[in-house]
Design a protein around this motif. Structure first.
Motif, PDB file in Angstrom:
ATOM      1  N   THR A   2      46.638  14.831  66.119  1.00 16.28           N
ATOM      2  CA  THR A   2      46.671  15.440  67.493  1.00 16.28           C
ATOM      3  C   THR A   2      47.336  14.652  68.310  1.00 16.28           C
ATOM      4  O   THR A   2      47.311  14.574  69.457  1.00 16.28           O
ATOM      5  CB  THR A   2      44.980  15.547  67.754  1.00 16.28           C
ATOM      6  OG1 THR A   2      44.544  14.438  67.951  1.00 16.28           O
ATOM      7  CG2 THR A   2      44.449  16.574  66.614  1.00 16.28           C
ATOM      8  N   ILE A  24      38.189  19.145  67.698  1.00 14.27           N
ATOM      9  CA  ILE A  24      39.634  18.949  68.401  1.00 14.27           C
ATOM     10  C   ILE A  24      39.920  20.048  69.331  1.00 14.27           C
ATOM     11  O   ILE A  24      40.595  19.604  70.219  1.00 14.27           O
ATOM     12  CB  ILE A  24      40.386  19.254  66.901  1.00 14.27           C
ATOM     13  CG1 ILE A  24      40.573  17.985  66.042  1.00 14.27           C
ATOM     14  CG2 ILE A  24      42.008  19.200  67.506  1.00 14.27           C
ATOM     15  CD1 ILE A  24      41.070  18.168  64.696  1.00 14.27           C
ATOM     16  N   THR A  34      41.387  18.612  72.954  1.00 14.42           N
ATOM     17  CA  THR A  34      42.681  19.102  73.245  1.00 14.42           C
ATOM     18  C   THR A  34      42.686  20.213  74.303  1.00 14.42           C
ATOM     19  O   THR A  34      43.833  20.604  75.146  1.00 14.42           O
ATOM     20  CB  THR A  34      43.326  19.707  72.148  1.00 14.42           C
ATOM     21  OG1 THR A  34      43.033  20.514  71.306  1.00 14.42           O
ATOM     22  CG2 THR A  34      43.678  18.288  71.181  1.00 14.42           C
TER      23      THR A  34
END
Length: 251
Positions: free
Chosen positions: A48, A244, A248
């Protein structure tokens, strides 16, 4: 693993990837390699665009193993994390802790909130708001120090003993760490101004309801991972996806 020396104790850490710094703090009796490497977190997070810093907490893994309770009391573990960040020149990072590491992450966010952006508390919930059941830590200490593991009758305490032996941990250091747990380490939940995700398995009896813990912090949300318990939370792909997504995208 490289180390930084904090008042005579070596604190070991690994750095992987490039990009947004992210500090990872493992659970009690575990190691950075077992909680974050074996379960695929380091690989997932570096993909990421993050620089992952996974720390072996004092008494664990490749860090120093003092046997004195005083070596773990108060803010010792908090200062270890800050020392690693300073060593690496990291002014601000995302932060994730599991179980005991989540408790440490809360103290870091409370005391050094400006050094962190988003904070993930995994494997914890409402039970963090109340004292452990009578004698719980004492049972774990006894399990770690007894010469007769067959005498251990508490299943959770026995699980910690077996896990520590599996990872070839220093059991006396772990016992000292457990004795010091909670000593001078109260958390001012209202002072945690970071965006926080509290995440736990639906079958995690050690954590309790993550929503109860999220409710006492100003900018926290909770997620429950279906069908998983404390020990298998980090290995669950749904957990990675939820974390995640939070890192994000959540505003």
């Amino acid at each position: 693993m490289p180390v930084v020396n904090v008042e005579g104790v070596d604190i070991a850490y690994e750095v992987e990837g490039e990009g947004i710094p992210m500090i990872l703090l493992h659970g009690f009796a575990s190691t950075a390699a077992d909680n974050w490497g074996r379960t695929g977190w380091v690989q997932a997070l570096t993909r990421t665009g993050r620089q992952v810093v996974a720390i072996d907490l004092r008494g664990h893994g490749k860090s120093g193993h003092p046997h004195e309770e005083a070596a773990y009391a108060g803010g010792k573990l908090v200062e270890d994390v800050v020392a690693v960040m300073d060593e690496l020149g990291i002014q601000k990072a995302d932060l994730m802790g599991f179980s005991m590491g989540a408790g440490l992450a809360m103290r870091l966010a409370s005391q050094y909130g400006d050094r962190f952006d988003k904070v993930v508390l995994a494997g914890v919930g409402g039970k963090m708001l109340a004292p452990r059941g009578s004698g719980w830590s004492e049972k774990v200490v006894e399990a770690l120090t007894t010469d007769d593991p067959e005498s251990i009758d508490d299943p959770t305490a026995k699980g910690f003993r077996l896990y520590a032996e599996h990872l070839e941990q220093d059991r006396l250091a772990l016992a000292a760490c457990m004795k010091a747990s909670g000593s001078g380490q109260e958390v001012d939940f209202a002072s945690i101004a970071n965006d926080v995700l509290v995440i736990a398995g639906a079958r995690d009896d050690l954590a309790g309801d993550p929503a109860e813990l999220a409710a006492v912090m100003p900018r926290a949300k909770a997620e429950i991972v279906p069908g998983t318990d404390h020990m298998f939370l980090l290995a669950n792909p749904m957990c990675k996806g939820m974390v995640i997504d939070f890192l994000t995208g959540w505003e």
